[in-house]
Design a protein around this motif. Structure first.
Motif, PDB file in Angstrom:
ATOM      1  N   HIS A 115       0.823  -1.215   0.000  1.00 24.98           N
ATOM      2  CA  HIS A 115       0.000   0.000   0.000  1.00 24.98           C
ATOM      3  C   HIS A 115       0.857   1.266   0.000  1.00 24.98           C
ATOM      4  O   HIS A 115       0.484   2.275  -0.599  1.00 24.98           O
ATOM      5  N   ILE A 116       2.013   1.190   0.656  1.00 28.50           N
ATOM      6  CA  ILE A 116       2.959   2.323   0.608  1.00 28.50           C
ATOM      7  C   ILE A 116       3.416   2.554  -0.830  1.00 28.50           C
ATOM      8  O   ILE A 116       3.463   3.692  -1.323  1.00 28.50           O
ATOM      9  N   LEU A 117       3.754   1.465  -1.523  1.00 22.95           N
ATOM     10  CA  LEU A 117       4.212   1.561  -2.917  1.00 22.95           C
ATOM     11  C   LEU A 117       3.107   2.149  -3.797  1.00 22.95           C
ATOM     12  O   LEU A 117       3.381   3.001  -4.658  1.00 22.95           O
ATOM     13  N   GLU A 118       1.876   1.695  -3.574  1.00 18.60           N
ATOM     14  CA  GLU A 118       0.752   2.225  -4.350  1.00 18.60           C
ATOM     15  C   GLU A 118       0.596   3.729  -4.133  1.00 18.60           C
ATOM     16  O   GLU A 118       0.388   4.495  -5.086  1.00 18.60           O
ATOM     17  N   ALA A 119       0.712   4.162  -2.877  1.00 20.89           N
ATOM     18  CA  ALA A 119       0.581   5.591  -2.564  1.00 20.89           C
ATOM     19  C   ALA A 119       1.694   6.406  -3.238  1.00 20.89           C
ATOM     20  O   ALA A 119       1.440   7.478  -3.797  1.00 20.89           O
ATOM     21  N   LYS A 120       2.919   5.882  -3.224  1.00 23.37           N
ATOM     22  CA  LYS A 120       4.045   6.586  -3.847  1.00 23.37           C
ATOM     23  C   LYS A 120       3.853   6.692  -5.358  1.00 23.37           C
ATOM     24  O   LYS A 120       4.159   7.722  -5.966  1.00 23.37           O
ATOM     25  N   ASN A 121       3.334   5.629  -5.958  1.00 25.53           N
ATOM     26  CA  ASN A 121       3.092   5.650  -7.407  1.00 25.53           C
ATOM     27  C   ASN A 121       2.025   6.677  -7.778  1.00 25.53           C
ATOM     28  O   ASN A 121       2.158   7.397  -8.773  1.00 25.53           O
ATOM     29  N   ILE A 122       0.978   6.752  -6.968  1.00 25.32           N
ATOM     30  CA  ILE A 122      -0.087   7.731  -7.223  1.00 25.32           C
ATOM     31  C   ILE A 122       0.465   9.143  -7.093  1.00 25.32           C
ATOM     32  O   ILE A 122       0.195  10.020  -7.934  1.00 25.32           O
ATOM     33  N   LEU A 123       1.255   9.388  -6.057  1.00 24.94           N
ATOM     34  CA  LEU A 123       1.840  10.721  -5.859  1.00 24.94           C
ATOM     35  C   LEU A 123       2.790  11.086  -7.002  1.00 24.94           C
ATOM     36  O   LEU A 123       2.857  12.237  -7.430  1.00 24.94           O
ATOM     37  N   ALA A 124       3.524  10.084  -7.502  1.00 23.48           N
ATOM     38  CA  ALA A 124       4.449  10.329  -8.611  1.00 23.48           C
ATOM     39  C   ALA A 124       3.699  10.723  -9.879  1.00 23.48           C
ATOM     40  O   ALA A 124       4.180  11.542 -10.671  1.00 23.48           O
ATOM     41  N   MET A 125       2.486  10.173 -10.043  1.00 18.47           N
ATOM     42  CA  MET A 125       1.692  10.473 -11.247  1.00 18.47           C
ATOM     43  C   MET A 125       0.917  11.786 -11.134  1.00 18.47           C
ATOM     44  O   MET A 125       0.856  12.555 -12.082  1.00 18.47           O
ATOM     45  N   THR A 126       0.328  12.030  -9.950  1.00 21.33           N
ATOM     46  CA  THR A 126      -0.545  13.208  -9.809  1.00 21.33           C
ATOM     47  C   THR A 126       0.073  14.329  -8.990  1.00 21.33           C
ATOM     48  O   THR A 126      -0.261  15.503  -9.179  1.00 21.33           O
ATOM     49  N   GLY A 127       0.949  13.969  -8.070  1.00 19.28           N
ATOM     50  CA  GLY A 127       1.553  14.972  -7.209  1.00 19.28           C
ATOM     51  C   GLY A 127       0.595  15.574  -6.202  1.00 19.28           C
ATOM     52  O   GLY A 127       0.917  16.555  -5.537  1.00 19.28           O
ATOM     53  N   LYS A 128      -0.595  14.979  -6.048  1.00 22.11           N
ATOM     54  CA  LYS A 128      -1.607  15.535  -5.147  1.00 22.11           C
ATOM     55  C   LYS A 128      -1.826  14.617  -3.944  1.00 22.11           C
ATOM     56  O   LYS A 128      -2.182  13.451  -4.096  1.00 22.11           O
ATOM     57  N   ALA A 129      -1.625  15.181  -2.750  1.00 24.38           N
ATOM     58  CA  ALA A 129      -1.797  14.402  -1.523  1.00 24.38           C
ATOM     59  C   ALA A 129      -3.240  13.924  -1.355  1.00 24.38           C
ATOM     60  O   ALA A 129      -3.493  12.856  -0.791  1.00 24.38           O
ATOM     61  N   PHE A 130      -4.172  14.713  -1.877  1.00 25.07           N
ATOM     62  CA  PHE A 130      -5.590  14.358  -1.746  1.00 25.07           C
ATOM     63  C   PHE A 130      -5.882  12.980  -2.342  1.00 25.07           C
ATOM     64  O   PHE A 130      -6.752  12.258  -1.849  1.00 25.07           O
ATOM     65  N   ASP A 131      -5.140  12.615  -3.365  1.00 20.81           N
ATOM     66  CA  ASP A 131      -5.386  11.352  -4.066  1.00 20.81           C
ATOM     67  C   ASP A 131      -4.986  10.118  -3.250  1.00 20.81           C
ATOM     68  O   ASP A 131      -5.338   8.995  -3.627  1.00 20.81           O
ATOM     69  N   VAL A 132      -4.236  10.324  -2.182  1.00 22.46           N
ATOM     70  CA  VAL A 132      -3.816   9.164  -1.380  1.00 22.46           C
ATOM     71  C   VAL A 132      -4.441   9.165   0.019  1.00 22.46           C
ATOM     72  O   VAL A 132      -4.065   8.361   0.864  1.00 22.46           O
ATOM     73  N   LEU A 133      -5.402  10.041   0.254  1.00 23.22           N
ATOM     74  CA  LEU A 133      -6.026  10.096   1.582  1.00 23.22           C
ATOM     75  C   LEU A 133      -6.666   8.766   1.962  1.00 23.22           C
ATOM     76  O   LEU A 133      -6.579   8.317   3.107  1.00 23.22           O
ATOM     77  N   HIS A 134      -7.332   8.122   0.985  1.00 25.53           N
ATOM     78  CA  HIS A 134      -7.984   6.842   1.288  1.00 25.53           C
ATOM     79  C   HIS A 134      -6.945   5.779   1.655  1.00 25.53           C
ATOM     80  O   HIS A 134      -7.206   4.881   2.462  1.00 25.53           O
ATOM     81  N   LEU A 135      -5.735   5.898   1.062  1.00 28.10           N
ATOM     82  CA  LEU A 135      -4.681   4.935   1.379  1.00 28.10           C
ATOM     83  C   LEU A 135      -4.109   5.175   2.777  1.00 28.10           C
ATOM     84  O   LEU A 135      -3.647   4.239   3.429  1.00 28.10           O
ATOM     85  N   LEU A 136      -4.138   6.421   3.238  1.00 26.54           N
ATOM     86  CA  LEU A 136      -3.705   6.702   4.609  1.00 26.54           C
ATOM     87  C   LEU A 136      -4.580   5.950   5.609  1.00 26.54           C
ATOM     88  O   LEU A 136      -4.096   5.388   6.589  1.00 26.54           O
TER      89      LEU A 136
END
Length: 237
Positions: free
Chosen positions: A49-70
């Motif tokens: 799940h950490i890897l998934e969150a990092k990949n999402i941030l690398a693509m969008t750069g938006k913290a909002f997109d990983v809130l559900h993963l937190l």
């Protein structure tokens, strides 16, 4: 009018009241953080799940997109079965909690256990049932008048060893001085909410010292939550 003037004069002083200043005879409260190591299955899911969150941030750069993963990461720290139904790999933190319950009950203590996640309380509830340990439970679905009855039963009937309480339901209005040990299964971003929950035991009527134990998974987002809590605590002070 007169009442308004009086209120205006005294409000700043009321806001500044500290429990230690107004409740001189209140027993001491001791807090400790107990580090819990995830087991191998937990860690694999957490790292994925950490890897998934990092990949999402690398693509969008938006913290909002990983809130559900937190939220998912916080749940994994307790036990992945909170959202993975077929998960059977267990949990280092739940194992630690079960050992802690056994130890504290053997010493004659009574316990409040808080969690942000009701499903986490259900996991603990299952263990208590298997161990034939009597308990009470309060969640957001528990009605106000029922909460009062549950609290009275817990305080006066020592056959109830544990109270399971969802964090949001344990904020105010509960008197649970029958317990002298408070366990927080998971940290919440707002330290004041956790402190309010702790004060269900550490309040007028408590005759024993209160021990507060916070279970924190090692090398996890929970440690970051505690760091944020400490910064907020300093700011409030």
């Amino acid at each position: 009018d007169f009442k308004y003037k009086v209120k205006k004069k005294i409000v700043p002083f009321i806001l500044r009241r500290n429990k230690k200043d107004v409740l001189k005879d209140l027993p001491s409260k001791y807090e400790m953080i107990l580090s819990c190591e995830m087991n191998s299955e937990q860690r694999k899911i957490y790292d994925a799940h950490i890897l998934e969150a990092k990949n999402i941030l690398a693509m969008t750069g938006k913290a909002f997109d990983v809130l559900h993963l937190l939220t998912r990461l916080r749940q994994i720290c307790i036990e992945p079965s909170l959202f993975i139904e077929e998960y059977q790999g267990g949990s280092g933190k739940i194992d630690e909690l079960n050992s802690l319950i056994e130890e504290k009950l053997a010493e004659g203590h009574r316990i409040l256990i808080f969690s942000q996640f009701v499903k986490a309380l259900e996991i603990v509830e299952d263990h208590l049932n298997k161990a034939d340990i009597q308990y009470v439970k309060i969640t957001g679905k528990t009605k106000g008048e029922e909460r009062v009855v549950i609290c009275d039963n817990f305080n006066h009937d020592k056959s109830y060893k544990i109270a399971l309480i969802s964090l949001k339901a344990g904020g105010t209005g509960l008197n649970l001085v029958g317990a002298d040990t408070v366990i927080h299964l998971d940290p919440w971003w707002n330290i004041a909410v956790q402190d309010q929950a702790t004060d269900r035991a550490h309040r007028i009527g408590q005759e024993k010292n209160v021990e507060v134990i916070k279970l924190i998974s090692e090398n996890s987002v929970e440690q970051r939550v505690v760091e944020l809590q400490n910064r907020k605590k300093e700011l409030i002070a």
